[in-house]
Each structure stands twice: as C-alpha cells, then as structure tokens.
Design a protein around this motif. Sequence first.
Motif, PDB file in Angstrom:
ATOM      1  N   ALA A 213      19.178  -6.123 -64.114  1.00 36.67           N
ATOM      2  CA  ALA A 213      18.164  -6.944 -64.309  1.00 36.67           C
ATOM      3  C   ALA A 213      18.596  -8.248 -64.318  1.00 36.67           C
ATOM      4  N   ALA A 214      19.784  -8.761 -64.922  1.00 36.32           N
ATOM      5  CA  ALA A 214      20.235 -10.034 -65.179  1.00 36.32           C
ATOM      6  C   ALA A 214      20.584 -10.705 -64.154  1.00 36.32           C
ATOM      7  N   THR A 215      20.071 -11.811 -63.493  1.00 34.16           N
ATOM      8  CA  THR A 215      20.472 -12.533 -62.326  1.00 34.16           C
ATOM      9  C   THR A 215      20.606 -14.020 -62.886  1.00 34.16           C
ATOM     10  N   PRO A 216      21.278 -14.807 -62.226  1.00 31.71           N
ATOM     11  CA  PRO A 216      21.354 -16.289 -62.672  1.00 31.71           C
ATOM     12  C   PRO A 216      20.064 -16.945 -62.450  1.00 31.71           C
ATOM     13  N   GLU A 217      18.980 -16.493 -61.604  1.00 31.14           N
ATOM     14  CA  GLU A 217      17.750 -16.934 -61.382  1.00 31.14           C
ATOM     15  C   GLU A 217      16.914 -16.533 -62.612  1.00 31.14           C
ATOM     16  N   GLY A 218      17.119 -15.191 -63.045  1.00 36.00           N
ATOM     17  CA  GLY A 218      16.251 -14.853 -64.149  1.00 36.00           C
ATOM     18  C   GLY A 218      16.690 -15.265 -65.822  1.00 36.00           C
ATOM     19  N   ILE A 219      18.117 -15.625 -65.622  1.00 36.91           N
ATOM     20  CA  ILE A 219      18.645 -16.198 -66.783  1.00 36.91           C
ATOM     21  C   ILE A 219      18.159 -17.815 -66.879  1.00 36.91           C
ATOM     22  N   GLY A 225      13.348 -19.207 -69.327  1.00 41.94           N
ATOM     23  CA  GLY A 225      15.046 -19.164 -68.783  1.00 41.94           C
ATOM     24  C   GLY A 225      15.678 -20.589 -69.365  1.00 41.94           C
ATOM     25  N   VAL A 226      16.775 -20.495 -69.466  1.00 41.41           N
ATOM     26  CA  VAL A 226      17.532 -21.408 -70.179  1.00 41.41           C
ATOM     27  C   VAL A 226      17.409 -22.945 -69.773  1.00 41.41           C
ATOM     28  N   LEU A 227      16.914 -23.282 -68.364  1.00 46.84           N
ATOM     29  CA  LEU A 227      16.652 -24.448 -67.896  1.00 46.84           C
ATOM     30  C   LEU A 227      15.600 -25.062 -68.735  1.00 46.84           C
ATOM     31  N   ASN A 228      14.498 -24.328 -68.728  1.00 47.66           N
ATOM     32  CA  ASN A 228      13.188 -24.801 -69.698  1.00 47.66           C
ATOM     33  C   ASN A 228      13.483 -24.954 -71.136  1.00 47.66           C
ATOM     34  N   GLN A 229      14.486 -23.952 -71.677  1.00 45.53           N
ATOM     35  CA  GLN A 229      14.511 -24.138 -73.032  1.00 45.53           C
ATOM     36  C   GLN A 229      15.728 -25.508 -73.272  1.00 45.53           C
ATOM     37  N   LEU A 230      16.490 -25.787 -72.326  1.00 46.88           N
ATOM     38  CA  LEU A 230      17.117 -26.979 -72.279  1.00 46.88           C
ATOM     39  C   LEU A 230      16.413 -28.356 -72.230  1.00 46.88           C
ATOM     40  N   ARG A 231      15.590 -28.309 -71.449  1.00 46.11           N
ATOM     41  CA  ARG A 231      14.363 -29.253 -71.211  1.00 46.11           C
ATOM     42  C   ARG A 231      13.835 -29.676 -72.658  1.00 46.11           C
ATOM     43  N   LYS A 232      13.385 -28.666 -73.264  1.00 44.47           N
ATOM     44  CA  LYS A 232      12.847 -28.742 -74.533  1.00 44.47           C
ATOM     45  C   LYS A 232      13.478 -29.429 -75.626  1.00 44.47           C
ATOM     46  N   THR A 259      17.693  -3.787 -68.591  1.00 50.18           N
ATOM     47  CA  THR A 259      17.245  -3.084 -67.121  1.00 50.18           C
ATOM     48  C   THR A 259      16.121  -3.653 -66.580  1.00 50.18           C
ATOM     49  N   THR A 260      15.427  -4.321 -67.342  1.00 54.54           N
ATOM     50  CA  THR A 260      14.242  -5.166 -66.721  1.00 54.54           C
ATOM     51  C   THR A 260      14.217  -6.634 -67.266  1.00 54.54           C
ATOM     52  N   VAL A 261      13.449  -7.383 -66.468  1.00 53.53           N
ATOM     53  CA  VAL A 261      13.495  -8.777 -66.800  1.00 53.53           C
ATOM     54  C   VAL A 261      12.929  -9.148 -68.137  1.00 53.53           C
ATOM     55  N   GLU A 262      11.779  -8.367 -68.529  1.00 57.52           N
ATOM     56  CA  GLU A 262      11.262  -8.551 -69.811  1.00 57.52           C
ATOM     57  C   GLU A 262      12.228  -8.303 -70.826  1.00 57.52           C
TER      58      GLU A 262
END
Length: 304
Positions: A213-219, A225-232, A259-262
């Motif tokens: 389930a984990a892909t760079p896009e999903g993480i 995701g990391v990018l949104n948390q990083l901006r905050k 095994t799922t994005v959730e």
Amino acid sequence: SRLHVASPHAMEASLAPCAHQVAGHRFEDGKVGSLVDALGHFYKPMQDEVRGAREVQFYEDLCKWIDSNCQDEVERESEVNEAVDDHVRSAMSALASVVPRYYGTCVLHGDLGLKRRHIKLEDLTRKYENPSIVDIKVGYRTWYPDADEKYKTKCRAKDAATTSSTLGFKICGMQVYNAVKQRHWRADRNWCKQVNGESIHVALAAFGNNGLAATPEGIYLGKDGVLNQLRKLKDIFKIQKDFLFHSTSILILYEGAATTVEDLRVTLKLVDFAHTFHADCTLDTNFLTGLSGLEQVIESMFFG
C-alpha cells in the motif's frame, strides 16, 4: 494537543531497549541506549549535564508557555493584540502537538538503566505494528552561535560532508518495513553519510515504499501526506519566536505493514532538543530555511 507532565517516577517493569530507534542513543558497543516500557513510554538517557538540562528545559518551558498563554481566560489589551495573541497562541499549540508528550525525568535502575537519569517521553512508535521511520536533521548549520570554536569547527565539517550545507537537511537514520518480505531494512550510519544531492530523491522514495500500500505518492502527497504536514510545520516556524532549534530532527513514521492507504497513518514529529535555545523574539531562519529545503526536494520528486 497540549503537553502533559506526569509523575517523574518510572515503572521499571518490562523495560526493554527501543527496537525501532533509527538514530541517537542505541544499545550498541556497550553504550546506554533508549528504553521503552509496555505502557507507551520512551526513556531517553540524558546527555551531559549541560545538554541534558537544556533538553529538559525546552520541554518544561514549552509546557509552561502552553499553560500560561493558551487559556481562554487570558486577558488582551486591545483588538489588535487579541488578533496577534491568537495567532501566536495557535502556532505554539501546534508546535506542542508535533513534540512528543513529556512526563518529566526519572532515574532508572537495573542492568538497562544503569542508575542514569532519563527523560520520560511518549513512545511515538507505540501505535505502529511495524513502523517505517526516517530521522531527518533540519538546518543548513547544526552549530549554534554561542558554541566554542572547537565545536563549531567540528559541526561545520560534518555539515559540509553531508547534504546539510547544500540542501538544508540530512538523513540521520532510516528503517523501512517491506510488507511483502515481512522484514525491516535499516540504513546504517555509513549509508546515511553517503546520501548526497543526487541520491537524496532515491533515498526518500525508498522510504515511501513498503511493496504494497505504501508508495511515495501515498506517503508524501495528499491531505495527510508528509508534504502537507511539512507545510503546516513551516507555518508554525513563520510565527514562533520563542525557540531556536539546532540539530533538531523531523521524525516521519508510517505503518510499514499497511495493506491499504487508510492504514498508513503518516505522522511527522519533532525530536531532539539538546541544542534548543530561547529565541528572544527572533524567527528561527536556520530551521525554517531547512524546512523549505526539504519541501523543495520532495516537491521536485513529483513535480519536477
């Protein structure tokens, strides 16, 4: 969420070395390392008197700031001050929410604790079955202005030899759980030191992949995701003027067995405050520009 200070007395039953620590104090070569208990606590050995006391002081100062400034009953002198106060209050509350919960200090006895004082914190890995974790030290320089020249020279050499001096951050440790092979891979110190400006994208992409389930896009992308948390996090550092952070790390975690994005539950936290000082009403530009450097690298992975 606010920091919480509990009794400094530790429950030493079922203490064990932290199995998922990727950097910092680990039980290696006879050294005293960090411990965890079955109740969700993480025990970090205090460094020498100066650095250990400085880290404890940061946690306690942040607690005091939240307690004294984040109450609804705080009086304001004017509507202008009220708006400013609310802005700062919100940022500091947000800062507290990305720092591990603090439970005071305690002296641990027995073979593992070796009668040494520890900082008792929240175990950030507790909610994960098989956590994937990366420790990223933020800032173009890891030394602080008041340090002696010997320490500055040592830090400058380390920064110049890694991506700190060019990108504003460096990977200090990483482990990734492969959900297909059902085992962790952990980067050693030499691997981390060899990551450079050309391979940083590969390293970060590898962290965001568990084979299922984990892909760079999903993480890294999406609302959680990391990018949104990083901006905050950047938004916090555009406001807070109480602390200056040197050699502080971002810890990024997710469920490696997802095994799922959730089920990924991507989390970003700040750790390591032995070199944190009062800012005297100045922005922490070194840390803020380091966050921007990490943001730009992650953006370039997906948007060119």
